[in-house]
Design a protein around this motif. Structure first.
Motif, PDB file in Angstrom:
ATOM      1  N   PRO A 125      -9.101   4.250  32.902  1.00  0.00           N
ATOM      2  CA  PRO A 125      -9.480   4.118  31.500  1.00  0.00           C
ATOM      3  C   PRO A 125      -9.132   2.709  31.002  1.00  0.00           C
ATOM      4  CG  PRO A 125      -8.219   6.137  31.859  1.00  0.00           C
ATOM      5  CD  PRO A 125      -8.115   5.333  33.120  1.00  0.00           C
ATOM      6  N   VAL A 126     -10.030   2.116  30.254  1.00  0.00           N
ATOM      7  CA  VAL A 126      -9.778   0.771  29.738  1.00  0.00           C
ATOM      8  C   VAL A 126      -8.919   0.892  28.477  1.00  0.00           C
ATOM      9  CG1 VAL A 126     -10.808  -1.355  28.855  1.00  0.00           C
ATOM     10  CG2 VAL A 126     -11.940  -0.076  30.694  1.00  0.00           C
ATOM     11  N   SER A 127      -7.671   0.419  28.576  1.00  0.00           N
ATOM     12  CA  SER A 127      -6.740   0.464  27.446  1.00  0.00           C
ATOM     13  C   SER A 127      -5.797  -0.720  27.564  1.00  0.00           C
ATOM     14  CB  SER A 127      -5.961   1.780  27.430  1.00  0.00           C
ATOM     15  OG  SER A 127      -5.051   1.804  26.366  1.00  0.00           O
ATOM     16  N   ILE A 128      -5.974  -1.686  26.693  1.00  0.00           N
ATOM     17  CA  ILE A 128      -5.217  -2.936  26.765  1.00  0.00           C
ATOM     18  C   ILE A 128      -4.599  -3.230  25.407  1.00  0.00           C
ATOM     19  CG2 ILE A 128      -5.360  -5.426  27.214  1.00  0.00           C
ATOM     20  CD1 ILE A 128      -7.866  -4.803  28.905  1.00  0.00           C
ATOM     21  N   ASP A 129      -3.309  -3.551  25.396  1.00  0.00           N
ATOM     22  CA  ASP A 129      -2.641  -4.007  24.183  1.00  0.00           C
ATOM     23  C   ASP A 129      -2.663  -5.531  24.151  1.00  0.00           C
ATOM     24  OD1 ASP A 129      -2.129  -1.415  23.465  1.00  0.00           O
ATOM     25  OD2 ASP A 129      -0.015  -1.450  24.025  1.00  0.00           O
ATOM     26  N   VAL A 130      -2.882  -6.083  22.972  1.00  0.00           N
ATOM     27  CA  VAL A 130      -2.984  -7.537  22.814  1.00  0.00           C
ATOM     28  C   VAL A 130      -2.054  -7.985  21.698  1.00  0.00           C
ATOM     29  CG1 VAL A 130      -4.498  -9.466  22.219  1.00  0.00           C
ATOM     30  CG2 VAL A 130      -5.372  -7.581  23.624  1.00  0.00           C
ATOM     31  N   ILE A 131      -1.299  -9.058  21.961  1.00  0.00           N
ATOM     32  CA  ILE A 131      -0.481  -9.708  20.936  1.00  0.00           C
ATOM     33  C   ILE A 131      -1.066 -11.086  20.657  1.00  0.00           C
ATOM     34  CG2 ILE A 131       1.750 -10.755  20.412  1.00  0.00           C
ATOM     35  CD1 ILE A 131       3.121  -8.546  21.889  1.00  0.00           C
ATOM     36  N   THR A 132      -1.397 -11.319  19.400  1.00  0.00           N
ATOM     37  CA  THR A 132      -1.813 -12.645  18.960  1.00  0.00           C
ATOM     38  C   THR A 132      -1.359 -12.824  17.525  1.00  0.00           C
ATOM     39  OG1 THR A 132      -3.684 -14.137  18.552  1.00  0.00           O
ATOM     40  CG2 THR A 132      -4.103 -11.789  18.275  1.00  0.00           C
ATOM     41  N   ASP A 133      -1.005 -14.040  17.152  1.00  0.00           N
ATOM     42  CA  ASP A 133      -0.599 -14.327  15.780  1.00  0.00           C
ATOM     43  C   ASP A 133      -1.792 -14.683  14.914  1.00  0.00           C
ATOM     44  OD1 ASP A 133       1.524 -14.705  13.821  1.00  0.00           O
ATOM     45  OD2 ASP A 133       1.047 -16.842  13.917  1.00  0.00           O
ATOM     46  N   SER A 134      -2.893 -15.049  15.547  1.00  0.00           N
ATOM     47  CA  SER A 134      -4.035 -15.625  14.845  1.00  0.00           C
ATOM     48  C   SER A 134      -5.107 -14.586  14.559  1.00  0.00           C
ATOM     49  CB  SER A 134      -4.634 -16.755  15.697  1.00  0.00           C
ATOM     50  OG  SER A 134      -5.924 -17.103  15.250  1.00  0.00           O
ATOM     51  N   ILE A 172      -1.280  -5.517  18.623  1.00  0.00           N
ATOM     52  CA  ILE A 172       0.111  -5.185  18.343  1.00  0.00           C
ATOM     53  C   ILE A 172       0.690  -6.205  17.373  1.00  0.00           C
ATOM     54  CG2 ILE A 172       2.382  -4.792  19.379  1.00  0.00           C
ATOM     55  CD1 ILE A 172       0.217  -2.829  20.295  1.00  0.00           C
ATOM     56  N   ASP A 173       1.425  -5.731  16.380  1.00  0.00           N
ATOM     57  CA  ASP A 173       2.094  -6.612  15.422  1.00  0.00           C
ATOM     58  C   ASP A 173       3.080  -7.511  16.162  1.00  0.00           C
ATOM     59  OD1 ASP A 173       3.555  -7.817  13.412  1.00  0.00           O
ATOM     60  OD2 ASP A 173       3.935  -5.972  12.299  1.00  0.00           O
ATOM     61  N   ASN A 174       2.883  -8.826  16.047  1.00  0.00           N
ATOM     62  CA  ASN A 174       3.729  -9.745  16.817  1.00  0.00           C
ATOM     63  C   ASN A 174       5.094  -9.989  16.184  1.00  0.00           C
ATOM     64  OD1 ASN A 174       2.778 -11.322  14.679  1.00  0.00           O
ATOM     65  ND2 ASN A 174       2.602 -13.171  15.916  1.00  0.00           N
ATOM     66  N   THR A 175       5.372  -9.366  15.046  1.00  0.00           N
ATOM     67  CA  THR A 175       6.728  -9.438  14.489  1.00  0.00           C
ATOM     68  C   THR A 175       7.558  -8.222  14.887  1.00  0.00           C
ATOM     69  OG1 THR A 175       6.169  -8.300  12.408  1.00  0.00           O
ATOM     70  CG2 THR A 175       5.846 -10.684  12.484  1.00  0.00           C
ATOM     71  N   ALA A 176       6.957  -7.287  15.613  1.00  0.00           N
ATOM     72  CA  ALA A 176       7.626  -6.042  15.998  1.00  0.00           C
ATOM     73  C   ALA A 176       7.803  -5.990  17.515  1.00  0.00           C
ATOM     74  CB  ALA A 176       6.831  -4.837  15.508  1.00  0.00           C
ATOM     75  N   ILE A 177       8.367  -4.893  17.987  1.00  0.00           N
ATOM     76  CA  ILE A 177       8.516  -4.647  19.420  1.00  0.00           C
ATOM     77  C   ILE A 177       7.636  -3.455  19.788  1.00  0.00           C
ATOM     78  CG2 ILE A 177      10.108  -3.992  21.268  1.00  0.00           C
ATOM     79  CD1 ILE A 177      12.357  -5.260  19.656  1.00  0.00           C
TER      80      ILE A 177
END
Length: 386
Positions: free
Chosen positions: A77-86, A110-115
């Motif tokens: 299954p295609v499931s990818i988490d992404v972190i970006t500030d922009s 994913i919120d880049n200020t969180a874990i």
């Protein structure tokens, strides 16, 4: 193939830079993206069971789109988490993933200020230019890593100082690099659970001119001290007791808007930035000093979402680059959208380097441009909507 077509080992990807501009000859990927894609494909057998994938700081979606390709080809299954500030990068990734046949549910931001709350089998990143931001995020991702996590990054050699490798060794674990290929390298790290690094972010510093201590997340512009352009703007900040709506455009940590709030006690405030960390910093700082003030916060591309003819004053210290490319188009977009959002008689105040000749652009757009103040390097210019 055209400038928008990237041939991968698994097929052709169509990738556009965002925002899309006519006659843009720059590609939406570089040699570091290509090297990462080659490595991921060559390691496909080893990575076949690594289904929990995180991609960090993919600028336009080349890596994320390829991972969609690879997961789909393997039957996962295609499931990818992404972190970006922009926000612009987020839009680019979403549109390029969609343009290559994958759905909105295949990628989560994913919120880049969180874990993040789950472990990852595979963490892939493009090294950001802001190495403090990189160290901050990688350190927070330690709780999502294990001995089995495959951690690999890509970078153009000219953007890779040795200090980054030392930092990775201290916060993640043993780190090595590949040989250079087309002026790009891969970075490999092995998670070391015995390390106990400390994270300095978010940080604070004092701005004596307006007597505040401001919080700064790691990817905020001028996160360690007040920049000299903003200092010049603060010295001539307009003030009034009128009922106004004031926008701090490209707000960063909110210093300009907070100064405006001090000098304009009856004003409503709007803070806009395309950086998630900037908006989070500004929100925290306004909550500390003006908890009862009417303030709105937008992570948005320039002034998208702000009604036309709705604001009285726009204050701006615009960026002059997008990602690694120096460009004037972001500032020009801010100028045009400010004109649209201002009421008749509303004012646009901007600070910038002398050599950027903002007065020429503003006079062409607004029909007027007044020099408010200047230093050896910077100017503050005011334009009024007629």
């Amino acid at each position: 193939m055209t400038e928008t077509e990237l041939q991968t080992p698994l097929g052709l990807l169509t990738l556009k830079r965002f925002p899309v501009r006519a006659a843009d000859r720059l590609r939406a990927w570089d040699a570091a993206d290509e090297l990462l894609i080659k490595h991921l494909h060559e390691q496909q057998a080893e990575l076949k069971d690594k289904k929990r994938v995180l991609v960090f700081d993919d600028q336009f979606g080349a890596i994320t789109s390829f991972m969609c390709q690879m997961l789909a080809a393997s039957g996962h299954p295609v499931s990818i988490d992404v972190i970006t500030d922009s926000l612009v990068s987020q839009h680019a990734i979403s549109q390029n993933v969609k343009g290559n046949g994958y759905g909105e549910r295949d990628v989560s931001f994913i919120d880049n200020t969180a874990i993040p709350v789950k472990p990852y089998d595979l963490i892939i990143y493009k090294l950001p230019r802001n190495h403090g931001y990189f160290a901050d995020v990688m350190q927070r991702l330690r709780s999502n890593m294990s001995d089995d996590t495959h951690i690999v990054g890509g970078v153009m050699v000219k953007y890779l100082p040795m200090t980054v490798l030392t930092t990775l060794g201290q916060i993640v674990g043993e780190t090595t690099t590949s040989l250079a290929t087309k002026k790009a390298r891969l970075i490999f790290s092995h998670f070391d659970s015995s390390l106990t690094p400390t994270n300095p972010y978010p940080t604070t510093y004092t701005i004596e001119e307006i007597d505040v201590d401001l919080l700064n997340h790691s990817n905020v512009f001028s996160r360690d001290s007040l920049d000299i352009g903003t200092r010049l703007l603060l010295a001539v900040m307009p003030e009034s007791d009128d009922l106004l709506t004031i926008v701090d455009l490209a707000c960063g940590n909110g210093v300009v808007g907070i100064s405006a709030a001090q000098l304009n006690p009856n004003a409503d405030l709007i803070f806009c930035d395309e950086s998630n960390m900037a908006v989070a910093s500004a929100k925290a700082n306004v909550a500390r000093y003006f908890p009862e003030r009417n303030a709105e916060f937008y992570q948005t591309d320039c002034l998208e979402g702000i009604a036309k003819n709705s604001v009285d004053l726009v204050l701006c210290n615009p960026p002059f680059h997008q990602q690694n490319a120096i460009s004037e188009h972001v500032g020009w977009q801010m100028f045009k959208e400010s004109l649209q959002c201002l009421k008749s008689g509303g004012e646009f105040w901007v600070v910038g380097n002398r050599h950027l000749d903002y007065h020429i652009k503003l006079k062409k757009l607004f029909g007027n441009a007044t020099l408010v103040d200047s230093s050896n390097k910077f100017v503050v210019i005011k334009s009024v909507k007629r």
